[in-house]
Design an enzyme around this catalytic site. Structure first.
Site, PDB file in Angstrom:
ATOM      1  N   PHE A 151       0.814  -1.218   0.000  1.00 44.40           N
ATOM      2  CA  PHE A 151       0.000   0.000   0.000  1.00 44.40           C
ATOM      3  C   PHE A 151       0.851   1.274   0.000  1.00 44.40           C
ATOM      4  O   PHE A 151       0.320   2.374  -0.124  1.00 44.40           O
ATOM      5  CB  PHE A 151      -0.970   0.021   1.194  1.00 44.40           C
ATOM      6  N   ARG A 170     -11.363   9.830  13.299  1.00 45.02           N
ATOM      7  CA  ARG A 170     -11.598   9.098  12.036  1.00 45.02           C
ATOM      8  C   ARG A 170     -13.042   8.602  11.943  1.00 45.02           C
ATOM      9  O   ARG A 170     -13.621   8.552  10.855  1.00 45.02           O
ATOM     10  CB  ARG A 170     -10.625   7.923  11.933  1.00 45.02           C
ATOM     11  N   ASN A 220      -7.236   8.830   5.831  1.00 43.75           N
ATOM     12  CA  ASN A 220      -7.849   8.584   7.146  1.00 43.75           C
ATOM     13  C   ASN A 220      -7.613   9.742   8.124  1.00 43.75           C
ATOM     14  O   ASN A 220      -7.470   9.537   9.319  1.00 43.75           O
ATOM     15  CB  ASN A 220      -7.395   7.235   7.724  1.00 43.75           C
ATOM     16  N   ARG A 241      -3.980   8.288  20.264  1.00 44.03           N
ATOM     17  CA  ARG A 241      -4.422   7.138  19.449  1.00 44.03           C
ATOM     18  C   ARG A 241      -5.914   6.866  19.661  1.00 44.03           C
ATOM     19  O   ARG A 241      -6.644   6.559  18.733  1.00 44.03           O
ATOM     20  CB  ARG A 241      -3.635   5.872  19.815  1.00 44.03           C
ATOM     21  N   GLU A 250       9.651   9.848  15.016  1.00 43.56           N
ATOM     22  CA  GLU A 250       8.829  10.561  14.016  1.00 43.56           C
ATOM     23  C   GLU A 250       8.899  12.082  14.217  1.00 43.56           C
ATOM     24  O   GLU A 250       8.959  12.841  13.244  1.00 43.56           O
ATOM     25  CB  GLU A 250       7.379  10.072  14.090  1.00 43.56           C
ATOM     26  N   THR A 267      -7.400   2.794  12.666  1.00 40.99           N
ATOM     27  CA  THR A 267      -6.711   3.248  11.442  1.00 40.99           C
ATOM     28  C   THR A 267      -7.634   3.224  10.226  1.00 40.99           C
ATOM     29  O   THR A 267      -7.628   4.151   9.416  1.00 40.99           O
ATOM     30  CB  THR A 267      -5.481   2.343  11.169  1.00 40.99           C
TER      31      THR A 267
HETATM   32  P1  CMP Z   1      -1.261   5.992   9.490  1.00 46.79           P
HETATM   33  O1  CMP Z   1      -1.668   6.056  10.903  1.00 46.79           O
HETATM   34  O2  CMP Z   1      -0.807   7.234   8.820  1.00 46.79           O
HETATM   35  O3  CMP Z   1      -0.093   4.896   9.355  1.00 46.79           O
HETATM   36  C1  CMP Z   1       0.202   4.266   8.114  1.00 46.79           C
HETATM   37  C2  CMP Z   1      -0.857   4.535   7.088  1.00 46.79           C
HETATM   38  O4  CMP Z   1      -0.883   3.659   5.986  1.00 46.79           O
HETATM   39  C3  CMP Z   1      -2.205   4.358   7.741  1.00 46.79           C
HETATM   40  O5  CMP Z   1      -2.463   5.409   8.644  1.00 46.79           O
HETATM   41  C4  CMP Z   1      -3.112   4.294   6.529  1.00 46.79           C
HETATM   42  O6  CMP Z   1      -3.481   5.581   6.076  1.00 46.79           O
HETATM   43  C5  CMP Z   1      -2.207   3.699   5.455  1.00 46.79           C
HETATM   44  N1  CMP Z   1      -2.587   2.346   5.045  1.00 46.79           N
HETATM   45  C6  CMP Z   1      -3.004   2.009   3.825  1.00 46.79           C
HETATM   46  N2  CMP Z   1      -3.238   0.703   3.757  1.00 46.79           N
HETATM   47  C7  CMP Z   1      -2.964   0.180   4.954  1.00 46.79           C
HETATM   48  C8  CMP Z   1      -3.022  -1.134   5.489  1.00 46.79           C
HETATM   49  N3  CMP Z   1      -3.414  -2.183   4.773  1.00 46.79           N
HETATM   50  N4  CMP Z   1      -2.674  -1.279   6.788  1.00 46.79           N
HETATM   51  C9  CMP Z   1      -2.282  -0.211   7.521  1.00 46.79           C
HETATM   52  N5  CMP Z   1      -2.196   1.063   7.044  1.00 46.79           N
HETATM   53  C10 CMP Z   1      -2.545   1.254   5.769  1.00 46.79           C
END
Ligand code: CMP
Length: 161
Positions: A70, A115, A125, A98, A139, A104
């Site tokens: 991804f 979210r 997201n 969180r 980070e 997520t």
């Molecule tokens: P974030 O918290 O920014 O951390 C990694 C990002 O990858 C996550 O939010 C999502 O926006 C993105 N993402 C896309 N596909 C996936 C997936 N399959 N699993 C986890 N994160 C994903």
């Protein structure tokens, strides 16, 4: 060993986390709404900036995802516009932010979370937040310089700890 507790050493001991307001939320005019939720919870913002990341910044910020399928989609989305990076400081702030962000994958996020209230997608997201205190320090180091931080006490500090 110097055991003196100074204002500076207290600052270092307090937990910090990174919250990124992603390009979708910036474009949708949600910056104020999201920051308001952090402030109303009682957490302190100690650095904040709006930036457009470089490809190198994105690779560093998401170093643990660069090999994943991804990642190209995530990277092009993060590069698509400005985002707001916020350093948050306070007791248990990694876990609290969180929780405020929600799951997520936006469709699985509970209503009442950021979210859950504003997101409908996994990549777009709305926010990113660090998942562990050690990860937060890494980070924050990608997005902030030491001179970006402001050291101060909130006047309501004693009421939220
Ligand atoms: P974030 O918290 O920014 O951390 C990694 C990002 O990858 C996550 O939010 C999502 O926006 C993105 N993402 C896309 N596909 C996936 C997936 N399959 N699993 C986890 N994160 C994903």
């Amino acid at each position: 060993m110097n055991l003196e507790v100074t204002e500076e050493s207290c600052e270092k001991m307090t937990e910090k986390t990174l919250l990124v307001i992603k390009p979708d939320a910036v474009q949708r005019g949600l910056i104020g709404e999201i920051i308001s939720r952090i402030e109303r919870k009682g957490l302190k913002l100690n650095a904040l900036k709006m930036i457009k990341l470089t490809e190198d910044d994105v690779d560093k910020l998401y170093d643990i995802h660069v090999e994943k399928g991804f990642y190209p989609l995530l990277k092009s989305f993060i590069l698509s516009g400005p985002l707001v990076a916020i350093s948050i400081q306070g007791k248990n702030c990694v876990k609290i932010v969180r929780k405020l962000a929600g799951a997520t994958n936006s469709p699985e996020a509970e209503p009442g979370t950021i979210r859950g209230d504003f997101g409908i997608d996994l990549t777009k997201n709305i926010v990113h937040s660090s998942d562990k205190p050690e990860r937060a320090l890494y980070e924050l180091g990608v997005l902030f310089e030491s001179e970006d931080y402001v050291s101060f006490d909130l006047i309501n500090k004693s009421w939220v700890e």
